[in-house]
Design an enzyme around this catalytic site. Structure first.
Site, PDB file in Angstrom:
ATOM      1  N   GLY A  56     -14.774   5.312 -34.859  1.00  0.00           N
ATOM      2  CA  GLY A  56     -15.838   6.270 -34.564  1.00  0.00           C
ATOM      3  C   GLY A  56     -16.688   5.804 -33.395  1.00  0.00           C
ATOM      4  O   GLY A  56     -16.169   5.284 -32.400  1.00  0.00           O
TER       5      GLY A  56
ATOM      6  N   PRO B 130       0.802  -1.226   0.000  1.00  0.00           N
ATOM      7  CA  PRO B 130       0.000   0.000   0.000  1.00  0.00           C
ATOM      8  C   PRO B 130       0.835   1.276   0.000  1.00  0.00           C
ATOM      9  O   PRO B 130       0.448   2.277  -0.608  1.00  0.00           O
ATOM     10  CB  PRO B 130      -0.836  -0.133   1.277  1.00  0.00           C
ATOM     11  CG  PRO B 130      -0.998  -1.613   1.461  1.00  0.00           C
ATOM     12  CD  PRO B 130       0.306  -2.198   1.005  1.00  0.00           C
ATOM     13  N   ASN B 131       2.001   1.257   0.664  1.00  0.00           N
ATOM     14  CA  ASN B 131       2.853   2.452   0.717  1.00  0.00           C
ATOM     15  C   ASN B 131       4.220   2.234   0.076  1.00  0.00           C
ATOM     16  O   ASN B 131       5.162   2.974   0.344  1.00  0.00           O
ATOM     17  CB  ASN B 131       3.032   2.893   2.172  1.00  0.00           C
ATOM     18  CG  ASN B 131       1.728   3.384   2.787  1.00  0.00           C
ATOM     19  OD1 ASN B 131       1.035   4.218   2.201  1.00  0.00           O
ATOM     20  ND2 ASN B 131       1.380   2.846   3.945  1.00  0.00           N
ATOM     21  N   ALA B 132       4.313   1.219  -0.772  1.00  0.00           N
ATOM     22  CA  ALA B 132       5.571   0.939  -1.463  1.00  0.00           C
ATOM     23  C   ALA B 132       5.248   0.532  -2.893  1.00  0.00           C
ATOM     24  O   ALA B 132       5.051  -0.646  -3.179  1.00  0.00           O
ATOM     25  CB  ALA B 132       6.352  -0.160  -0.741  1.00  0.00           C
TER      26      ALA B 132
ATOM     27  N   ILE C  54      -0.999  -7.693  -6.468  1.00  0.00           N
ATOM     28  CA  ILE C  54      -0.202  -8.889  -6.731  1.00  0.00           C
ATOM     29  C   ILE C  54      -0.902  -9.748  -7.786  1.00  0.00           C
ATOM     30  O   ILE C  54      -1.994 -10.273  -7.555  1.00  0.00           O
ATOM     31  CB  ILE C  54       0.033  -9.695  -5.439  1.00  0.00           C
ATOM     32  CG1 ILE C  54       0.661  -8.799  -4.362  1.00  0.00           C
ATOM     33  CG2 ILE C  54       0.897 -10.905  -5.734  1.00  0.00           C
ATOM     34  CD1 ILE C  54       1.946  -8.121  -4.784  1.00  0.00           C
TER      35      ILE C  54
ATOM     36  N   GLU D 254       5.479  -2.178 -13.793  1.00  0.00           N
ATOM     37  CA  GLU D 254       6.942  -2.327 -13.841  1.00  0.00           C
ATOM     38  C   GLU D 254       7.652  -0.990 -13.679  1.00  0.00           C
ATOM     39  O   GLU D 254       8.739  -0.783 -14.212  1.00  0.00           O
ATOM     40  CB  GLU D 254       7.400  -2.998 -15.148  1.00  0.00           C
ATOM     41  CG  GLU D 254       6.591  -4.195 -15.591  1.00  0.00           C
ATOM     42  CD  GLU D 254       6.427  -5.245 -14.513  1.00  0.00           C
ATOM     43  OE1 GLU D 254       7.150  -5.224 -13.517  1.00  0.00           O
ATOM     44  OE2 GLU D 254       5.554  -6.103 -14.663  1.00  0.00           O
TER      45      GLU D 254
ATOM     46  N   GLN E 165     -10.698   6.119 -32.641  1.00  0.00           N
ATOM     47  CA  GLN E 165     -11.176   7.199 -33.509  1.00  0.00           C
ATOM     48  C   GLN E 165     -11.479   6.678 -34.910  1.00  0.00           C
ATOM     49  O   GLN E 165     -12.444   7.125 -35.548  1.00  0.00           O
ATOM     50  CB  GLN E 165     -10.126   8.312 -33.574  1.00  0.00           C
ATOM     51  CG  GLN E 165     -10.640   9.628 -34.141  1.00  0.00           C
ATOM     52  CD  GLN E 165     -11.584  10.337 -33.179  1.00  0.00           C
ATOM     53  OE1 GLN E 165     -11.579  10.061 -31.976  1.00  0.00           O
ATOM     54  NE2 GLN E 165     -12.397  11.242 -33.703  1.00  0.00           N
TER      55      GLN E 165
ATOM     56  N   SER F  11       6.242   2.796  -6.532  1.00  0.00           N
ATOM     57  CA  SER F  11       7.467   3.214  -7.224  1.00  0.00           C
ATOM     58  C   SER F  11       8.647   3.259  -6.260  1.00  0.00           C
ATOM     59  O   SER F  11       9.788   2.992  -6.641  1.00  0.00           O
ATOM     60  CB  SER F  11       7.257   4.588  -7.862  1.00  0.00           C
ATOM     61  OG  SER F  11       6.260   4.536  -8.865  1.00  0.00           O
TER      62      SER F  11
END
Length: 380
Positions: free
Chosen positions: A338, A126-128, A155, A362, A335, A130
């Site tokens: 459409g 939750p707090n780790a 996970i 990643e 696009q 990047s």
């Protein structure tokens, strides 16, 4: 530099492409809607022996190099990025074991996988995210055992894993040098798989929370030495970035193929929309960007195989560029379709949703640019 495939790689590409068209692509839309992983298709894929591409043959893996693994990953991703992400996550889990495992650890870890099992790489919390060095899951040694406690988030394969590769803190004062990597068997008491995330894209891939509540493992389950955890995790992510680039290629190429076909079939003002120069330019730009991403991705895989000094930098480049291309190409493909591109009866909106995660997993593309810059400034 010659990037042409060998005859063996071409045969491998065709085999996986045929399997994808027959087994994965037909069920991709339904699995996206249900959010359920097609385990029966995975079992069929495992019978081909390609679900563990980087695991050595002596442990019943495919023993492929990184270039061949990218070939496989790109082809699977053309059918369903969610299915491909489950395979890529398994590779993440295997990477520290391949790098640092003893022969006995490898035999014990890979045996259930060879039989069609799965594995999970447990790093994110939750707090780790990047900031991988902020891992709070603890591993405390008590005699001949480690006791692991903590919570992991996002996970992949958590619900199905026979083996977990867990990054945990063994020394609070050493920062990233206080992390270690452990093998945790899926049937250990104290493991609880919690909430499955209801995701925007790659919906068939299981992404869940998992908690370790005083989970006891033998000291022999330590991979390498205490303090090796961060290095092993980063090594896994380096390879994972190349696989992420390959998944991005598969998604983008699939979007382009659909867009080209639709532009030839859709008639407006008495002619197919591909007859309009503006449409031709859009398709041409999409194809050019994909080809540039493909060259960078396969080059990064080649450098990984060569253990080149600049392999990490180029892997980050490939992941960043290919995922950005996938996002742009899929938006452009919507696009082209459409209004039809915006509804779930057509494939484009799924491809666009699947592409988005490639810019995040990643290591976000912002983090990748930091990695690239650090290597540049260090002269690598």
């Amino acid at each position: 530099m010659d990037f042409s495939f060998t005859s063996e790689q071409l045969a491998l590409q065709k085999m996986v492409a045929d399997f994808t068209k027959k087994e994965i692509a037909p069920i991709a839309q339904e699995c996206d809607k249900s959010g359920e992983f097609p385990m029966e298709i995975y079992k069929k894929y495992a019978e081909m022996g390609l679900h563990c591409p980087l695991v050595p043959e002596e442990y019943d893996g495919a023993g492929l190099d990184m270039v061949s693994t990218v070939i496989v990953t790109e082809e699977i991703s053309k059918g369903c990025a969610g299915f491909a992400s489950a395979i890529a996550a398994l590779e993440l889990a295997c990477s520290p074991v391949i790098a640092a495992g003893t022969p006995q650890q490898k035999e014990d870890y890979f045996a259930p996988l060879a039989a069609g099992g799965m594995a999970s790489f447990c790093l994110t919390e939750p707090n780790a995210g990047s900031d991988a060095g902020s891992v709070q899951t603890r591993a405390v040694r008590e005699g001949d055992e480690y006791i692991i406690s903590g919570n992991k988030r996002f996970i992949t394969n958590a619900r199905f894993a026979d083996r977990y590769t867990v990054i945990a803190k063994v020394n609070e004062e050493k920062g990233t040098r206080g992390l270690a990597a452990f093998i945790v068997e899926g049937d250990r008491p104290g493991i609880t798989v919690g909430k499955a995330e209801d995701k925007l894209g790659i919906r068939c891939s299981d992404t869940s929370e998992i908690s370790f509540d005083n989970v006891r493992i033998p000291v022999s389950n330590l991979l390498g030495a205490e303090g090796d955890g961060f290095k092993l995790a980063m090594g896994a992510l380096d390879a994972g970035r190349v696989l992420c680039a390959a998944m991005s290629l598969g998604v983008a190429q699939c979007a382009l193929d659909h867009a080209v076909e639709y532009s030839q079939q859709r008639v407006q003002f008495g002619k197919p929309i591909c007859a309009n120069q503006s449409m031709q330019f859009t398709l041409a730009d999409m194809a050019t960007e994909i080809e540039a991403a493909r060259q960078l991705t396969y080059y990064s895989a080649y450098l990984m195989d060569q253990h080149a000094p600049n392999a990490v930098k180029v892997a980050s480049m490939a992941k960043t560029f290919a995922s950005d291309v996938a996002m742009k190409v899929t938006v452009d493909a919507v696009q082209v379709y459409g209004g039809c591109g915006y509804v779930r009866d057509y494939p484009m909106e799924k491809l666009m949703r699947d592409a988005k995660i490639m810019q995040i997993i990643e290591g976000t593309n912002q983090v990748q640019r930091i990695v690239i810059a650090k290597n540049l400034l260090a002269g690598v």
